[in-house]
Each structure stands twice: as C-alpha cells, then as structure tokens.
Scaffold this motif. Structure first.
Motif, PDB file in Angstrom:
ATOM      1  N   SER A 314       0.847  -1.206   0.000  1.00 17.06           N
ATOM      2  CA  SER A 314       0.000   0.000   0.000  1.00 17.06           C
ATOM      3  C   SER A 314       0.874   1.245   0.000  1.00 17.06           C
ATOM      4  O   SER A 314       0.997   1.943   1.010  1.00 17.06           O
ATOM      5  N   PRO A 315       1.552   1.535  -1.111  1.00 19.92           N
ATOM      6  CA  PRO A 315       2.449   2.697  -1.141  1.00 19.92           C
ATOM      7  C   PRO A 315       1.718   4.028  -1.076  1.00 19.92           C
ATOM      8  O   PRO A 315       2.336   5.053  -0.783  1.00 19.92           O
ATOM      9  N   PRO A 320       6.472   4.826   0.630  1.00 17.82           N
ATOM     10  CA  PRO A 320       6.888   3.681  -0.188  1.00 17.82           C
ATOM     11  C   PRO A 320       8.315   3.260   0.125  1.00 17.82           C
ATOM     12  O   PRO A 320       9.148   4.046   0.582  1.00 17.82           O
ATOM     13  N   LEU A 321       8.576   1.989  -0.138  1.00 16.47           N
ATOM     14  CA  LEU A 321       9.927   1.462   0.036  1.00 16.47           C
ATOM     15  C   LEU A 321      10.805   1.882  -1.132  1.00 16.47           C
ATOM     16  O   LEU A 321      10.325   2.123  -2.244  1.00 16.47           O
ATOM     17  N   LEU A 345      -1.246 -15.844   2.075  1.00 17.11           N
ATOM     18  CA  LEU A 345      -1.574 -16.073   0.661  1.00 17.11           C
ATOM     19  C   LEU A 345      -2.612 -15.059   0.174  1.00 17.11           C
ATOM     20  O   LEU A 345      -2.504 -14.521  -0.936  1.00 17.11           O
ATOM     21  N   ALA A 346      -3.577 -14.748   1.039  1.00 14.24           N
ATOM     22  CA  ALA A 346      -4.586 -13.754   0.666  1.00 14.24           C
ATOM     23  C   ALA A 346      -3.965 -12.370   0.540  1.00 14.24           C
ATOM     24  O   ALA A 346      -4.322 -11.596  -0.362  1.00 14.24           O
ATOM     25  N   ARG A 347      -3.025 -12.043   1.434  1.00 14.37           N
ATOM     26  CA  ARG A 347      -2.362 -10.736   1.337  1.00 14.37           C
ATOM     27  C   ARG A 347      -1.605 -10.613   0.016  1.00 14.37           C
ATOM     28  O   ARG A 347      -1.671  -9.585  -0.668  1.00 14.37           O
ATOM     29  N   ILE A 348      -0.858 -11.652  -0.328  1.00 17.20           N
ATOM     30  CA  ILE A 348      -0.048 -11.590  -1.538  1.00 17.20           C
ATOM     31  C   ILE A 348      -0.939 -11.520  -2.779  1.00 17.20           C
ATOM     32  O   ILE A 348      -0.692 -10.727  -3.712  1.00 17.20           O
ATOM     33  N   GLU A 349      -1.989 -12.320  -2.819  1.00 21.13           N
ATOM     34  CA  GLU A 349      -2.879 -12.301  -3.976  1.00 21.13           C
ATOM     35  C   GLU A 349      -3.617 -10.959  -4.093  1.00 21.13           C
ATOM     36  O   GLU A 349      -3.784 -10.429  -5.203  1.00 21.13           O
ATOM     37  N   ALA A 350      -4.035 -10.394  -2.972  1.00 21.30           N
ATOM     38  CA  ALA A 350      -4.729  -9.112  -3.022  1.00 21.30           C
ATOM     39  C   ALA A 350      -3.801  -8.009  -3.535  1.00 21.30           C
ATOM     40  O   ALA A 350      -4.213  -7.155  -4.333  1.00 21.30           O
ATOM     41  N   ALA A 351      -2.528  -8.038  -3.097  1.00 26.39           N
ATOM     42  CA  ALA A 351      -1.588  -7.024  -3.564  1.00 26.39           C
ATOM     43  C   ALA A 351      -1.303  -7.180  -5.052  1.00 26.39           C
ATOM     44  O   ALA A 351      -1.230  -6.190  -5.796  1.00 26.39           O
ATOM     45  N   SER A 352      -1.137  -8.422  -5.530  1.00 28.15           N
ATOM     46  CA  SER A 352      -0.857  -8.635  -6.959  1.00 28.15           C
ATOM     47  C   SER A 352      -2.056  -8.273  -7.833  1.00 28.15           C
ATOM     48  O   SER A 352      -1.894  -7.760  -8.942  1.00 28.15           O
ATOM     49  N   GLN A 353      -3.260  -8.502  -7.330  1.00 33.08           N
ATOM     50  CA  GLN A 353      -4.441  -8.135  -8.105  1.00 33.08           C
ATOM     51  C   GLN A 353      -4.683  -6.630  -8.101  1.00 33.08           C
ATOM     52  O   GLN A 353      -5.175  -6.074  -9.081  1.00 33.08           O
ATOM     53  N   ALA A 354      -4.360  -5.975  -6.992  1.00 31.05           N
ATOM     54  CA  ALA A 354      -4.550  -4.527  -6.925  1.00 31.05           C
ATOM     55  C   ALA A 354      -3.535  -3.790  -7.789  1.00 31.05           C
ATOM     56  O   ALA A 354      -3.823  -2.698  -8.285  1.00 31.05           O
ATOM     57  N   ARG A 355      -2.352  -4.389  -7.992  1.00 28.14           N
ATOM     58  CA  ARG A 355      -1.305  -3.732  -8.795  1.00 28.14           C
ATOM     59  C   ARG A 355      -0.766  -4.724  -9.820  1.00 28.14           C
ATOM     60  O   ARG A 355       0.336  -5.261  -9.675  1.00 28.14           O
ATOM     61  N   PRO A 356      -1.539  -4.999 -10.847  1.00 23.56           N
ATOM     62  CA  PRO A 356      -1.094  -5.988 -11.847  1.00 23.56           C
ATOM     63  C   PRO A 356       0.112  -5.531 -12.654  1.00 23.56           C
ATOM     64  O   PRO A 356       0.772  -6.360 -13.284  1.00 23.56           O
ATOM     65  N   GLN A 357       0.414  -4.238 -12.631  1.00 23.36           N
ATOM     66  CA  GLN A 357       1.558  -3.749 -13.395  1.00 23.36           C
ATOM     67  C   GLN A 357       2.884  -3.960 -12.664  1.00 23.36           C
ATOM     68  O   GLN A 357       3.953  -3.793 -13.262  1.00 23.36           O
TER      69      GLN A 357
END
Length: 428
Positions: A314-315, A320-321, A345-357
């Motif tokens: 969530s940058p 942001p890092l 697993l839900a955290r990682i999938e939610a982050a990848s779906q929210a930022r597909p780029q």
C-alpha cells in the motif's frame, strides 16, 4: 548638570567665606610672658587649616614611605603573574597554530612561574586551576608529538593538582579524564578509554562528549550492545541529526543481529529492540534474513516482515519502500514461504491483483502458488512477469521455475527454452 551644581556650590561657599571673613572683627590674644601676641581670628583660622593640611600630608607621606616594600613586593608578584598568564596564553595560541613543541615549552614555563609564585608568601588564588590547565596543555602538546611518557607524566600531575575537590577543580579533573579518554581512542586503545570513562561521576559520564567517546570505544571493542545503548542516548540528546542518528542506530542493530548465533538469541534481541527500530524496513529485513539463515520458523520471519510488506503493498497510504528495499523484501519473503498460511496467501494475492503492473508482486504471488501446489496459476503468473522483472536474479528464478513446471508437464521444448532464458538472465 553635575558640573553646574558643583560650580554653584563653589561660588556659594566662596560668598559665605567672604561674608564671614569680611565682617569678622574678632581677635585672639596669646600671652607668653613676658610677651603678648594679638592675632586676628581670620589669621588663626587660616593657620589652623594650613597646619591641618601639613599634618595630613606628612602622615600620608609617612604611610606611603612605610608601605613601599609591600607595594614593591606586590608589583613583583603582579609582574610574575602576568608573565605566567602570558605564557599560558602563548601556549594555547601555539597549540592552535600546530606548533606543538613551542606550546609545550610555553606551558612548562607557565608551570615554573606558578611554582615560584606558590613558594612565596602570597599565593595566586586561582593558581591550582592554572597549574592544572598548564599541565593539560603540555600533555596535549606531548600527545601531538607522540611522546606518551611525557604526556602521562603531565596528565598525572594535572590529576594530582586537581585533587578530589568540588566546584571548578572537580570540573578540571573530569575534563582531564575526558581528554585522557580521547587520547586513548586516538591510539586505538579502547580498553584504556573505557577505564577513564568509568572513573567519571554519573553526571559527567552522561554528557555528550563522554557518550561520544564511549560510543567509539564500544565500537572498537565490538561491544555492540553497549554501543547501541550509547547511540540511543546520544540520539535522545540530539547529538546527531535525525538522519545520522537513524543511520548509526541502524548500523549497530545490524551488527548485533549478525552477532546472533542461533534463532533463540536473535528472537530475544528482536524483543529488546525499540518499536521505532523494529519499524525500520532495513532492520526488519536484515533480521528476517538472518533468522532464515539460522533456521528460524518461517512464520516468525513473515511476522517480522509484515510492516515492511504493508508499505510495499500500500504505497499510497504509507511511505513507499526504496527500490533496493523492495527487491530485498521480495527475496526474503521468497525464502520464507514454507508453511505459507491462508492469511499471507490472501495478502499476496490481493496485492498482486490490486497492482497488476508490478511484476515483483506477480512474481511473489506465483512463488506462493508454487508453495501451495497451484501449478496452473503459478505458471500463468510466471509467464506474465518473467520478461518484465527488473532484477536479473528474480528474472532468472522465474525462468527456472517455468522450466521446472515444464519438465513436470513433460514439455521438453518449453523446458529447454526456459532454461536457456534463465541462463541468459543469469549472465546479464
């Protein structure tokens, strides 16, 4: 205004005397058988005044003549005292100018003059303080000339002269101890510096100068725990800028983490850290990486990395890092995916779906799917992000994972192509 008033008073007195003397018809007769002397009263008053002035002048002259030896002795003492102060000031000037031999000679001259004054009947009130300062000046010059024996001799004399008194003399003794600690640090003798600092009173040992010396000595002796505590005190005293304080504390925490020999010791160290230190992404990732190397539980590793992960996922809501921090976080999380639970697993999938780029998040999601046995989804994510990953290591890992999946499916051409891409990514 004051001069005008004095002038008016003078004129008034002159008028009063003129009125009194002009109309005074009195006379005084002195009988000295067989003589008789008649004197006007004004004349008698004038003669009495002249006699008083003459007597006063005679007494003052006699007093001045009787006090000439004392004044001469005080003048000689004053000249010696001025010469002593001049020698000390000259020594300070020579020391600041880098002329250490002349500075030492001037300090020794000041010490000799002070000794001659101390042997006299009247001593200089601040002679002890001046003697201590002169010995310290000579010791400083001897230290610059790398004359350790002479330096220690003057230092010991300064400490003996300061004694154990209170007030300004106690401050001089503490100052001598601090200078001795700095000299020991210049010679890389950290143990001697720590001994000097340990002899200071509690209040003096918490001063910024003493804490700086303690920090350097602790780092030289690799006492990282003591160095970290000292750096925290210096940061609270605002001895460094906020950025410098954070950098120093972070470096010392890294060293303490590297000193851990097992996972239990590392977990205890992590619990002793302050909350602000645990919130540093670099500290959390370094500690997690060290815990992975020591065979710690992946659940604990992921718990330490959770604040840094939230900043990466969530940058917009958190700072942001940096690019290097994000890359290291992905690498450490990849190494700690063992026993991945549903929450992570839900955290990682939610982050990848929210930022597909973001190819890094897609890569981490693919590795999580591999860990959970979701081969099809992992292959789909790896194929989409393998060519977009900015880091060569992650790109090579993605191609190797694709090659392994292809071999499991029995697709030899796809496996060969993936292995070739992995090799090329590794070469780059």
């Amino acid at each position: 205004m004051r001069a005008a008033l004095w002038l008016l008073a003078l004129f008034g007195g002159a008028v009063a005397v003129a009125l009194f003397a002009g109309s005074n018809q009195g006379s005084i007769t002195i009988f000295w058988p067989p003589y008789r002397v008649d004197l006007a009263l004004n004349m008698v008053l004038v003669l009495l005044l002249a006699a008083f002035v003459l007597l006063y002048a005679a007494l003052r002259g006699f007093d001045t003549l009787a006090g000439l030896p004392l004044r001469a002795r005080r003048w000689r003492m004053l000249q010696k005292e001025r010469a002593m102060h001049g020698a000390l000031l000259d020594g300070l000037a020579q020391l600041l100018a880098g002329r250490f031999l002349r500075a030492r000679r001037a300090a020794e001259a000041a010490i000799a003059r002070e000794r001659s004054l101390a042997e006299g009947p009247e001593r200089v009130p601040h002679g002890r303080q001046l003697r201590v300062l002169a010995h310290l000046l000579a010791a400083e010059a001897a230290h610059a000339l790398q004359d350790g024996g002479l330096r220690e001799s003057h230092l010991q004399r300064a400490l003996d002269s300061a004694g154990a008194a209170a007030g300004s003399e106690a401050e001089l003794r503490e100052g001598a101890q601090l200078r001795a600690a700095r000299w020991a640090l210049d010679e890389r003798d950290a143990e001697a510096a720590l001994e000097r600092l340990a002899s200071l009173p509690v209040g003096a040992s918490r001063r910024t100068l003493a804490l700086r010396a303690r920090l350097k000595a602790a780092r030289l002796t690799r006492r990282h725990g003591e160095a970290l505590d000292t750096a925290r005190l210096l940061a609270k005293h605002h001895a460094f800028s906020p950025a410098a304080a954070a950098s120093i504390v972070r470096g010392l925490v890294f060293e303490r983490i590297d000193d851990a020999r097992d996972s239990a010791q590392l977990e205890q160290l992590w619990a002793e850290l302050e909350s602000s230190e645990r919130a540093m992404p670099e500290v959390a990732m370094h500690a997690a990486q060290r815990l992975v190397q020591l065979g710690g539980e992946p659940v604990r590793v992921r718990a330490w990395l959770l604040p840094a992960w939230e900043r990466l996922a969530s940058p917009d809501t958190q700072p942001p890092l940096l690019e290097s921090q994000a890359r290291k976080l992905i690498t450490v999380l990849q190494d700690s995916l063992g026993g991945l639970d549903a929450a992570w697993l839900a955290r990682i999938e939610a982050a990848s779906q929210a930022r597909p780029q973001d190819a890094r998040l897609q890569y981490l999601s693919a590795m999580a799917c591999l860990q959970r046995g979701l081969w099809g989804k992992a292959q789909q994510l790896l194929a989409a992000c393998a060519t977009q990953l900015p880091d060569a290591v992650l790109r090579a890992n993605a191609w190797r994972a694709l090659a392994t999946l292809a071999e499991q499916r029995g697709d030899a051409p796809a496996a060969a192509q993936a292995w070739k891409a992995a090799a090329q990514a590794g070469v780059r």
